[in-house]
Design a protein around this motif. Structure first.
Motif, PDB file in Angstrom:
ATOM      1  N   LYS A   4       0.832  -1.189   0.000  1.00 60.00           N
ATOM      2  CA  LYS A   4       0.000   0.000   0.000  1.00 60.00           C
ATOM      3  C   LYS A   4       0.874   1.249   0.000  1.00 60.00           C
ATOM      4  CE  LYS A   4      -4.237  -1.744   0.365  1.00 60.00           C
ATOM      5  NZ  LYS A   4      -5.303  -1.494  -0.604  1.00 60.00           N
ATOM      6  N   GLN A   5       0.511   2.205  -0.845  1.00 59.51           N
ATOM      7  CA  GLN A   5       1.215   3.476  -0.914  1.00 59.51           C
ATOM      8  C   GLN A   5       0.723   4.376   0.211  1.00 59.51           C
ATOM      9  OE1 GLN A   5       3.616   4.998  -3.344  1.00 59.51           O
ATOM     10  NE2 GLN A   5       3.663   6.304  -1.556  1.00 59.51           N
ATOM     11  N   GLN A   6       1.617   4.704   1.156  1.00 58.16           N
ATOM     12  CA  GLN A   6       1.259   5.578   2.261  1.00 58.16           C
ATOM     13  C   GLN A   6       1.857   6.958   2.038  1.00 58.16           C
ATOM     14  OE1 GLN A   6       2.538   3.460   5.847  1.00 58.16           O
ATOM     15  NE2 GLN A   6       0.500   2.572   6.036  1.00 58.16           N
ATOM     16  N   ASN A   9       6.240   8.912   5.266  1.00 57.81           N
ATOM     17  CA  ASN A   9       7.320   7.932   5.161  1.00 57.81           C
ATOM     18  C   ASN A   9       7.870   7.563   6.541  1.00 57.81           C
ATOM     19  OD1 ASN A   9       9.130  10.004   5.937  1.00 57.81           O
ATOM     20  ND2 ASN A   9       9.516  10.589   3.813  1.00 57.81           N
ATOM     21  N   VAL A  23      -2.488   7.793  -3.695  1.00 59.60           N
ATOM     22  CA  VAL A  23      -2.042   7.327  -2.386  1.00 59.60           C
ATOM     23  C   VAL A  23      -3.151   6.453  -1.817  1.00 59.60           C
ATOM     24  CG1 VAL A  23      -1.402   8.008  -0.046  1.00 59.60           C
ATOM     25  CG2 VAL A  23      -0.620   9.360  -1.981  1.00 59.60           C
ATOM     26  N   ASP A  24      -2.785   5.307  -1.266  1.00 57.19           N
ATOM     27  CA  ASP A  24      -3.796   4.409  -0.704  1.00 57.19           C
ATOM     28  C   ASP A  24      -4.226   4.821   0.694  1.00 57.19           C
ATOM     29  OD1 ASP A  24      -3.796   2.438  -2.886  1.00 57.19           O
ATOM     30  OD2 ASP A  24      -1.744   2.026  -2.237  1.00 57.19           O
ATOM     31  N   HIS A  25      -3.255   5.272   1.508  1.00 57.80           N
ATOM     32  CA  HIS A  25      -3.532   5.493   2.927  1.00 57.80           C
ATOM     33  C   HIS A  25      -2.906   6.811   3.376  1.00 57.80           C
ATOM     34  CE1 HIS A  25      -2.845   4.078   7.375  1.00 57.80           C
ATOM     35  NE2 HIS A  25      -3.862   4.910   7.270  1.00 57.80           N
ATOM     36  N   ASN A  27      -1.754   8.119   6.224  1.00 59.04           N
ATOM     37  CA  ASN A  27      -1.379   7.690   7.581  1.00 59.04           C
ATOM     38  C   ASN A  27      -0.895   8.877   8.412  1.00 59.04           C
ATOM     39  OD1 ASN A  27       0.802   7.697   5.707  1.00 59.04           O
ATOM     40  ND2 ASN A  27       2.070   6.527   7.119  1.00 59.04           N
ATOM     41  N   ASP A  30       1.206   9.055  11.691  1.00 54.54           N
ATOM     42  CA  ASP A  30       2.652   8.797  11.648  1.00 54.54           C
ATOM     43  C   ASP A  30       3.458  10.069  11.368  1.00 54.54           C
ATOM     44  OD1 ASP A  30       2.276   6.071  12.079  1.00 54.54           O
ATOM     45  OD2 ASP A  30       2.060   5.646   9.944  1.00 54.54           O
ATOM     46  N   PHE A 108      -8.630   6.946   3.474  1.00 56.68           N
ATOM     47  CA  PHE A 108      -8.316   6.138   2.301  1.00 56.68           C
ATOM     48  C   PHE A 108      -9.013   6.761   1.092  1.00 56.68           C
ATOM     49  CE2 PHE A 108      -8.744   3.393   6.061  1.00 56.68           C
ATOM     50  CZ  PHE A 108      -7.426   2.937   6.177  1.00 56.68           C
TER      51      PHE A 108
END
Length: 340
Positions: A4-6, A9, A23-25, A27, A30, A108
């Motif tokens: 999955k592309q977050q 990084n 972008v999938d997620h 996040n 983070d 998402f």
């Protein structure tokens, strides 16, 4: 199965620029969020400083629909408006939930759900990458019912961009226009078949740690040309312009990036035409408002001065191998100040 592309990084930072594969997620928890004086901020600050919204436009010469879900943590908001160009009929609905109760936008962009509920009023926008559709469902106590499916599998090529926002923040946005859609809208005793009226959809999925005080101007259009091709664009100034922009045009799904755009308009004369010109000469348009949705809010911790127009575009779009002339195609423009 591909990873999955977050967005964030391993160093706790987003990669800025355009994401060709989206972008999938998002996040965001983070992210290494800090104060302007470099003090690390905890999970509570990360959650409450993160803003999200999603806007769906359904556009045809017979019907214009705007649908939004907004999660600002201190409050949740949803609005829906409908406009019939032939009769000039307009109706709008707006709902607010304190502390974003019953408001949710999953992080998402292509596989998540955004939902809002207040009493008998329900709004849901649910994306699924397989089979590649975005379902929009609205049920209002006033009798409006919307059940639409947006095709995100046929020539789907969204513009996904992450840019810096202020000293320590960032904004992610994913835009797409001129998408095939089908379904029904029930309003005012009429039942509109979206496919029969040649409706096209636009999607704006945005989030981030935005500037405490910001503004933007925006233009969006989706139409079918005389030869049957689908044309749409997203133009903006003021919010995503640190190193890149969210300006793009789609012709039958093929995306063309557009340079910076200058918006010329008179804020205090809302019926006057707008001019939109891009630095690269691709966009040479003017927009004539036919109506608007306007809202002002000013409380201790947040403020908004929002005007979204619906109207018609005229002028020229200069592509590498052709010039496309617009002659009254329907779309949106927006002038928005926000403090959050």
């Amino acid at each position: 199965m591909a990873a999955k592309q977050q967005l964030i990084n391993t160093n706790g930072q987003p990669t800025y620029g355009v994401y060709p594969e989206s972008v999938d997620h998002i996040n965001y928890m983070d992210f290494d969020l800090r104060s302007p004086m470099d003090r690390k901020l905890g999970s509570l600050a990360k959650r409450f400083k993160f803003n999200q919204f999603q806007f769906i436009g359904l556009i045809s010469p017979k019907l214009i629909v705007g649908i939004a879900i907004v999660d600002l943590k201190v409050g949740g908001n949803s609005f829906i408006y409908l406009y019939e160009p032939e009769t000039d009929k307009f109706e709008e609905f707006s709902f607010i939930q304190p502390f974003a109760m019953n408001t949710s936008i999953e992080p998402f962009p292509n596989d998540g759900e955004a939902s809002f509920k207040k009493g008998a009023n329900k709004v849901s926008i649910k994306a699924s990458s397989r089979p590649g559709v975005r379902k929009v469902q609205v049920s209002l106590a006033g009798g409006v019912e919307i059940d639409a499916t947006i095709d995100e599998s046929t020539s789907y090529n969204p513009l996904a961009v992450c840019s810096r926002a202020g000293y320590q923040g960032w904004v992610f946005t994913q835009k797409s226009n001129a998408l095939v859609c089908n379904g029904n809208v029930k309003w005012g005793g009429k039942d509109y078949d979206l496919e029969a009226i040649d409706a096209l959809a636009s999607v704006d999925w945005s989030c981030g740690y935005m500037r405490r005080e910001t503004f933007w101007n925006w233009g969006s259009m989706s139409c079918k040309l005389a030869d049957g091709r689908r044309l749409g664009f997203n133009l903006a100034a003021g919010v995503n312009e640190t190193g890149t922009s969210e300006n793009a045009l789609w012709l039958d799904g093929k995306m063309y990036k557009i340079d910076m755009v200058d918006f010329q308009f008179d804020r205090y004369h809302p019926n006057h035409a707008w001019a939109m010109r891009s630095n690269d000469g691709m966009i040479q348009l003017h927009f004539e408002p036919k109506g608007q949705r306007k809202e002002k809010m000013n409380v201790v911790v947040a403020a908004s001065n929002f005007t979204q127009h619906f109207g018609q575009y005229y002028g020229e779009i200069h592509l590498p191998d052709e010039v496309i002339t617009l002659d009254g195609e329907w779309g949106f423009s927006e002038d928005h100040y926000a403090k959050w």
